[in-house]
Motif scaffolding. Structure first.
Motif, PDB file in Angstrom:
ATOM      1  N   ALA A 182       0.854  -1.046   0.014  1.00  0.00           N
ATOM      2  CA  ALA A 182       0.216  -0.147   0.061  1.00  0.00           C
ATOM      3  C   ALA A 182       0.934   1.181   0.010  1.00  0.00           C
ATOM      4  O   ALA A 182       0.726   2.145  -0.707  1.00  0.00           O
ATOM      5  CB  ALA A 182      -1.027   0.026   1.262  1.00  0.00           C
ATOM      6  N   VAL A 183       1.991   1.358   0.714  1.00  0.00           N
ATOM      7  CA  VAL A 183       2.866   2.408   0.835  1.00  0.00           C
ATOM      8  C   VAL A 183       3.500   2.601  -0.499  1.00  0.00           C
ATOM      9  O   VAL A 183       3.540   3.661  -1.107  1.00  0.00           O
ATOM     10  CB  VAL A 183       3.654   2.330   2.029  1.00  0.00           C
ATOM     11  CG1 VAL A 183       4.854   3.416   1.708  1.00  0.00           C
ATOM     12  CG2 VAL A 183       3.125   2.334   3.522  1.00  0.00           C
ATOM     13  N   ALA A 184       4.155   1.553  -0.958  1.00  0.00           N
ATOM     14  CA  ALA A 184       4.720   1.593  -2.618  1.00  0.00           C
ATOM     15  C   ALA A 184       3.770   2.026  -3.270  1.00  0.00           C
ATOM     16  O   ALA A 184       4.247   2.748  -4.176  1.00  0.00           O
ATOM     17  CB  ALA A 184       5.207   0.162  -2.852  1.00  0.00           C
ATOM     18  N   THR A 185       2.443   1.807  -3.412  1.00  0.00           N
ATOM     19  CA  THR A 185       1.503   2.115  -4.428  1.00  0.00           C
ATOM     20  C   THR A 185       1.373   3.492  -4.419  1.00  0.00           C
ATOM     21  O   THR A 185       1.212   4.393  -5.401  1.00  0.00           O
ATOM     22  CB  THR A 185       0.232   1.244  -4.275  1.00  0.00           C
ATOM     23  OG1 THR A 185       0.432  -0.231  -4.342  1.00  0.00           O
ATOM     24  CG2 THR A 185      -0.763   1.783  -5.336  1.00  0.00           C
ATOM     25  N   ARG A 186       1.403   4.047  -3.242  1.00  0.00           N
ATOM     26  CA  ARG A 186       1.182   5.520  -3.087  1.00  0.00           C
ATOM     27  C   ARG A 186       2.376   6.236  -3.376  1.00  0.00           C
ATOM     28  O   ARG A 186       2.392   7.433  -4.286  1.00  0.00           O
ATOM     29  CB  ARG A 186       0.793   5.898  -1.619  1.00  0.00           C
ATOM     30  CG  ARG A 186      -0.374   5.500  -1.066  1.00  0.00           C
ATOM     31  CD  ARG A 186      -0.607   5.964   0.309  1.00  0.00           C
ATOM     32  NE  ARG A 186      -1.865   5.962   0.836  1.00  0.00           N
ATOM     33  CZ  ARG A 186      -2.180   6.668   1.773  1.00  0.00           C
ATOM     34  NH1 ARG A 186      -1.462   7.676   2.500  1.00  0.00           N
ATOM     35  NH2 ARG A 186      -3.646   6.617   2.185  1.00  0.00           N
ATOM     36  N   ILE A 187       3.521   5.846  -3.179  1.00  0.00           N
ATOM     37  CA  ILE A 187       4.783   6.508  -3.762  1.00  0.00           C
ATOM     38  C   ILE A 187       4.849   6.396  -5.219  1.00  0.00           C
ATOM     39  O   ILE A 187       5.079   7.102  -6.079  1.00  0.00           O
ATOM     40  CB  ILE A 187       6.115   5.771  -3.119  1.00  0.00           C
ATOM     41  CG1 ILE A 187       5.917   5.933  -1.554  1.00  0.00           C
ATOM     42  CG2 ILE A 187       7.151   6.185  -3.752  1.00  0.00           C
ATOM     43  CD1 ILE A 187       7.107   5.123  -1.032  1.00  0.00           C
ATOM     44  N   LEU A 188       4.550   5.091  -6.078  1.00  0.00           N
ATOM     45  CA  LEU A 188       4.539   4.999  -7.558  1.00  0.00           C
ATOM     46  C   LEU A 188       3.535   6.021  -7.966  1.00  0.00           C
ATOM     47  O   LEU A 188       3.711   6.835  -9.146  1.00  0.00           O
ATOM     48  CB  LEU A 188       4.044   3.719  -7.826  1.00  0.00           C
ATOM     49  CG  LEU A 188       5.446   2.578  -7.747  1.00  0.00           C
ATOM     50  CD1 LEU A 188       4.815   1.395  -7.893  1.00  0.00           C
ATOM     51  CD2 LEU A 188       6.448   2.957  -8.704  1.00  0.00           C
ATOM     52  N   ALA A 189       2.304   6.266  -7.298  1.00  0.00           N
ATOM     53  CA  ALA A 189       1.348   7.168  -7.842  1.00  0.00           C
ATOM     54  C   ALA A 189       1.761   8.599  -7.870  1.00  0.00           C
ATOM     55  O   ALA A 189       1.322   9.368  -8.799  1.00  0.00           O
ATOM     56  CB  ALA A 189       0.159   6.986  -6.999  1.00  0.00           C
ATOM     57  N   ARG A 190       2.764   8.879  -6.960  1.00  0.00           N
ATOM     58  CA  ARG A 190       3.301  10.362  -7.036  1.00  0.00           C
ATOM     59  C   ARG A 190       4.495  10.536  -8.132  1.00  0.00           C
ATOM     60  O   ARG A 190       5.125  11.388  -8.299  1.00  0.00           O
ATOM     61  CB  ARG A 190       3.899  10.554  -5.758  1.00  0.00           C
ATOM     62  CG  ARG A 190       2.841  10.429  -4.694  1.00  0.00           C
ATOM     63  CD  ARG A 190       3.388  11.419  -3.457  1.00  0.00           C
ATOM     64  NE  ARG A 190       4.866  10.771  -3.007  1.00  0.00           N
ATOM     65  CZ  ARG A 190       4.534   9.970  -1.881  1.00  0.00           C
ATOM     66  NH1 ARG A 190       3.652   9.906  -1.119  1.00  0.00           N
ATOM     67  NH2 ARG A 190       5.921   9.703  -1.320  1.00  0.00           N
ATOM     68  N   GLY A 191       4.753   9.513  -8.802  1.00  0.00           N
ATOM     69  CA  GLY A 191       5.686   9.526  -9.772  1.00  0.00           C
ATOM     70  C   GLY A 191       7.494   9.153  -9.316  1.00  0.00           C
ATOM     71  O   GLY A 191       8.264   9.608 -10.153  1.00  0.00           O
ATOM     72  N   GLU A 192       7.381   8.698  -8.080  1.00  0.00           N
ATOM     73  CA  GLU A 192       8.648   8.492  -7.493  1.00  0.00           C
ATOM     74  C   GLU A 192       8.712   7.066  -7.451  1.00  0.00           C
ATOM     75  O   GLU A 192       8.092   5.893  -7.589  1.00  0.00           O
ATOM     76  CB  GLU A 192       8.497   9.038  -5.834  1.00  0.00           C
ATOM     77  CG  GLU A 192       8.242  10.489  -5.903  1.00  0.00           C
ATOM     78  CD  GLU A 192       7.996  11.037  -4.445  1.00  0.00           C
ATOM     79  OE1 GLU A 192       8.430  10.089  -3.527  1.00  0.00           O
ATOM     80  OE2 GLU A 192       7.469  12.206  -4.399  1.00  0.00           O
TER      81      GLU A 192
END
Length: 231
Positions: A182-192
């Motif tokens: 869940a945390v990684a998905t949020r980070i990827l969604a920010r383009g990071e």
């Protein structure tokens, strides 16, 4: 930092960038505020900069470096511990299975419970205000925090996943896997780029991260420095 990948020097990139507000600065050395983190960076290996680092340690306590090689040890400093670690990145993640209990954001009102869980499980350096470095998610049951994961260092273009821990009574339920995903998905969604660190001998954690799609980027040295009491 021209020509240097921010992930090679994550504390340096973060403390000069998005986490500059958390920095305690002494000349050419800077570290996270001791209520927030332990990681530090130096501008060079010049004697005066190493003296700045020693002054920071004397004033605010131990620091740690998480880089490809250990920093030089100047006067007033000593190696407290040194361990081999790995840095892993996740650009093509395989989602974790969601547990039957809800995942919710954690904040300042949860600070005491977060610190208590981290103190019990020892996921890595975690202090009273570490949760302010980024977004944290948690799993509760009957009003008790059982598991959490969140964000720590934020170099340019990436965010580190850290603070991953599960109460001993709740292990084996897939909570850590779900929270990391869940945390990684949020980070990827920010383009990071989501990345994380583990001790090289922690086969269980490395296998878990690998099963989620994280791959080895490089080996790192985790070097903790303290004040030399002989001086």
């Amino acid at each position: 930092m021209t020509g240097v990948d921010p992930l090679d020097l994550p504390a340096r990139s973060a403390l000069y960038g998005r986490h500059a507000g958390f920095a305690v600065v002494q000349g050419g050395a800077r570290r996270y505020h001791p209520e927030v983190g332990v990681f530090a960076t130096i501008d060079s290996h010049a004697p005066e900069v190493l003296a700045d680092l020693a002054a920071l340690v004397a004033a605010h306590g131990d620091v740690a470096f998480l880089e490809a090689s250990a920093p030089p040890i100047g006067p007033g400093l000593r190696i407290v511990s040194q361990d081999l670690g790995v840095q892993m990145v996740g650009t093509e993640l395989r989602p974790g299975t969601l547990p039957d209990v809800p995942i919710r954001p954690l904040g300042d009102s949860d600070a005491g419970a977060m610190l208590a869980l981290a103190t019990l499980t020892e996921p890595g350096p975690f202090f009273a205000r570490t949760h302010q470095l980024g977004d944290f998610l948690g799993i509760e049951q009957d009003g008790r925090l059982l598991a959490m994961a969140g964000e720590r260092m934020k170099p340019d273009g990436g965010t580190e996943i850290s603070g991953v821990c599960t109460h001993p009574e709740a292990r084996g339920r897939g909570y850590a896997r779900a929270l990391i995903s869940a945390v990684a998905t949020r980070i990827l969604a920010r383009g990071e780029v989501p990345f994380l660190h583990a001790y090289a001998g922690n086969d269980g954690a490395i296998a878990l991260y690998g099963s989620l799609g994280f791959v080895l980027r490089r080996e790192v040295q985790m070097t903790r420095l303290g004040a030399d009491a002989r001086l």
